[in-house]
Design an enzyme around this catalytic site. Structure first.
Site, PDB file in Angstrom:
ATOM      1  N   THR A   1      -3.041  -1.860  -4.157  1.00 48.60           N
ATOM      2  CA  THR A   1      -2.991  -1.589  -2.652  1.00 48.60           C
ATOM      3  C   THR A   1      -1.527  -2.358  -2.161  1.00 48.60           C
ATOM      4  O   THR A   1      -1.726  -2.366  -0.980  1.00 48.60           O
ATOM      5  CB  THR A   1      -3.843  -2.588  -2.375  1.00 48.60           C
ATOM      6  OG1 THR A   1      -4.231  -4.036  -3.494  1.00 48.60           O
ATOM      7  CG2 THR A   1      -5.862  -2.421  -2.708  1.00 48.60           C
TER       8      THR A   1
ATOM      9  N   LEU B   1      -2.343 -11.183  -1.691  1.00 50.08           N
ATOM     10  CA  LEU B   1      -1.604 -10.979  -1.084  1.00 50.08           C
ATOM     11  C   LEU B   1      -1.127  -9.352  -1.871  1.00 50.08           C
ATOM     12  O   LEU B   1       0.032  -8.677  -1.832  1.00 50.08           O
ATOM     13  CB  LEU B   1      -0.866 -11.751  -1.856  1.00 50.08           C
ATOM     14  CG  LEU B   1      -0.542 -11.343  -3.283  1.00 50.08           C
ATOM     15  CD1 LEU B   1       0.534 -11.930  -3.940  1.00 50.08           C
ATOM     16  CD2 LEU B   1      -1.542 -12.366  -4.365  1.00 50.08           C
ATOM     17  N   TYR B   2      -1.881  -8.594  -2.046  1.00 50.68           N
ATOM     18  CA  TYR B   2      -1.743  -7.540  -3.096  1.00 50.68           C
ATOM     19  C   TYR B   2      -2.248  -6.733  -1.953  1.00 50.68           C
ATOM     20  O   TYR B   2      -3.369  -5.903  -2.148  1.00 50.68           O
ATOM     21  CB  TYR B   2      -2.493  -7.559  -3.765  1.00 50.68           C
ATOM     22  CG  TYR B   2      -2.456  -7.979  -5.780  1.00 50.68           C
ATOM     23  CD1 TYR B   2      -0.500  -8.168  -4.925  1.00 50.68           C
ATOM     24  CD2 TYR B   2      -3.327  -8.535  -5.961  1.00 50.68           C
ATOM     25  CE1 TYR B   2       0.092  -9.031  -6.378  1.00 50.68           C
ATOM     26  CE2 TYR B   2      -2.249  -9.517  -7.100  1.00 50.68           C
ATOM     27  CZ  TYR B   2      -0.490  -9.868  -7.481  1.00 50.68           C
ATOM     28  OH  TYR B   2      -0.391 -10.332  -8.382  1.00 50.68           O
ATOM     29  N   GLY B   3      -1.333  -6.275  -0.721  1.00 56.13           N
ATOM     30  CA  GLY B   3      -1.272  -5.175   0.298  1.00 56.13           C
ATOM     31  C   GLY B   3      -1.278  -5.851   1.304  1.00 56.13           C
ATOM     32  O   GLY B   3      -0.411  -6.828   1.926  1.00 56.13           O
TER      33      GLY B   3
ATOM     34  N   LYS C   1      -5.686 -14.522  -6.345  1.00 60.43           N
ATOM     35  CA  LYS C   1      -4.883 -15.239  -6.161  1.00 60.43           C
ATOM     36  C   LYS C   1      -4.690 -15.521  -4.723  1.00 60.43           C
ATOM     37  O   LYS C   1      -4.841 -13.918  -4.058  1.00 60.43           O
ATOM     38  CB  LYS C   1      -3.595 -14.234  -6.334  1.00 60.43           C
ATOM     39  CG  LYS C   1      -2.798 -14.804  -8.699  1.00 60.43           C
ATOM     40  CD  LYS C   1      -2.198 -14.616  -8.821  1.00 60.43           C
ATOM     41  CE  LYS C   1      -1.639 -12.868  -8.585  1.00 60.43           C
ATOM     42  NZ  LYS C   1      -2.232 -12.914  -9.703  1.00 60.43           N
TER      43      LYS C   1
END
Length: 321
Positions: free
Chosen positions: A20, A51-53, A82
């Site tokens: 993502t 945070l992934y995206g 996370k």
């Protein structure tokens, strides 16, 4: 098989994060096929985060859709998430208000489709003692909203301090033949002493140990690796010798370089005084997962000795960040 927060995990983990936050993420159909393949092959430790995206679409949104379609898989997966950063920024903020915002938003995005087995702050805020961070998260464990607490990118002293407040379920750090720091800075030793598993991210050395990166031109323009010291022109040329020697070893064994790299990480768990180590290779396609999960699971003593000699003779040039 090792256990985390009361759930058994397979021989390796898997990272959903890469899906993502890529400039051109794979389609939802490809993502779901990839995730299903991980479970079929026994990789049930999944790692994601807000945070992934972006705040509007990150790995939690993807996971919501996945578990909506495959609710029967929710209990099969050990999910580590996370957060703990300022919303929409890669800046740590472990104030109580922001940790609560982060956990609550992650829970909201999953919408009950899947529980959070482990929650960890992506980075420890230097302005906030880790004891305060863990105290806030411990309340969520006590309330049954998360299963356990993890740590990410922390030193040995921080692990000890955090563990005194509440048992730590896992410590996530970078580890690969490209990054052996934890074997020398007491992190692995401390985790073994406290019986805390290590979650090894970037076990393929940010892609270089797959054999796919033979020059800097193989890395797409705009890729964040171009900003890392190890990928500067001078350092990368020095580091190519290590990369090439790993490729040669894999060729002699008749397997892919990625399989050698992952087997090396897994093999560290078998050494005296080492904790359980769970590698989480990223991957966005079914074929990548199959390759990562194939080949040898651990290496022989002679193979490990050969790799040790390769590592000693080719010290990686440049810092991780």
């Amino acid at each position: 098989m090792p256990s985390l927060v009361g759930k058994e995990i397979g021989p390796t983990g898997y990272g959903t994060m890469g899906m993502t936050w890529r400039p051109q993420p794979p389609t939802q159909e490809v993502c779901f096929e990839t995730l299903n393949t991980t479970l079929e092959l026994g990789a049930n430790f999944w790692n994601g985060g807000e945070l992934y995206g972006t705040p509007e679409y990150n790995s939690l949104h993807l996971l919501n859709k996945y578990f909506t379609k495959y609710p029967e898989n929710a209990e099969k997966v050990v999910l580590s998430i996370k957060g703990g950063l300022k919303k929409g920024q890669l800046v740590p903020d472990c104030s109580e208000a922001n940790i609560r915002r982060s956990v609550d938003e992650c829970l909201h995005q999953l919408d009950g489709k899947k529980s959070i087995d482990i929650f960890e702050c992506a980075r420890q805020d230097p302005q906030v003692p880790v004891e305060q961070t863990i105290e806030v998260l411990a309340k969520y464990v006590q309330e049954g909203k998360i299963g356990g607490i993890g740590l990410s990118e922390v030193d040995a002293d921080t692990i000890r301090r955090a563990h005194k407040v509440h048992p730590i379920a896992a410590v996530e750090v970078e580890m690969s033949m490209w990054s052996t720091d934890i074997l020398e800075n007491d992190i692995a030793k401390t985790c073994a002493e406290l019986n805390i598993p290590i979650v090894a991210y970037s076990p393929l050395g940010r892609g270089v140990l797959t054999g796919a990166v033979t020059s800097l031109t193989d890395i797409p323009e705009g890729d964040f690796r171009h900003h890392l010291p190890r990928f500067s022109d001078d350092n990368f040329q020095k580091n190519l010798k290590l990369i090439n020697e790993v490729k040669e070893l894999a060729t002699r064994k008749g397997i892919a370089p990625a399989q050698i790299a992952l087997a090396w990480v897994r093999s560290q768990s078998a050494k005296p005084g080492m904790p359980t180590i769970i590698p989480i290779p990223g991957g966005t396609t079914k074929d990548k997962v199959i390759q990562n999960m194939g080949g040898v699971q651990v290496l022989t003593d002679s193979e490990l000795a050969e790799i040790d000699a390769i590592l000693k003779g080719n010290v990686v040039a440049g810092g991780r960040y």
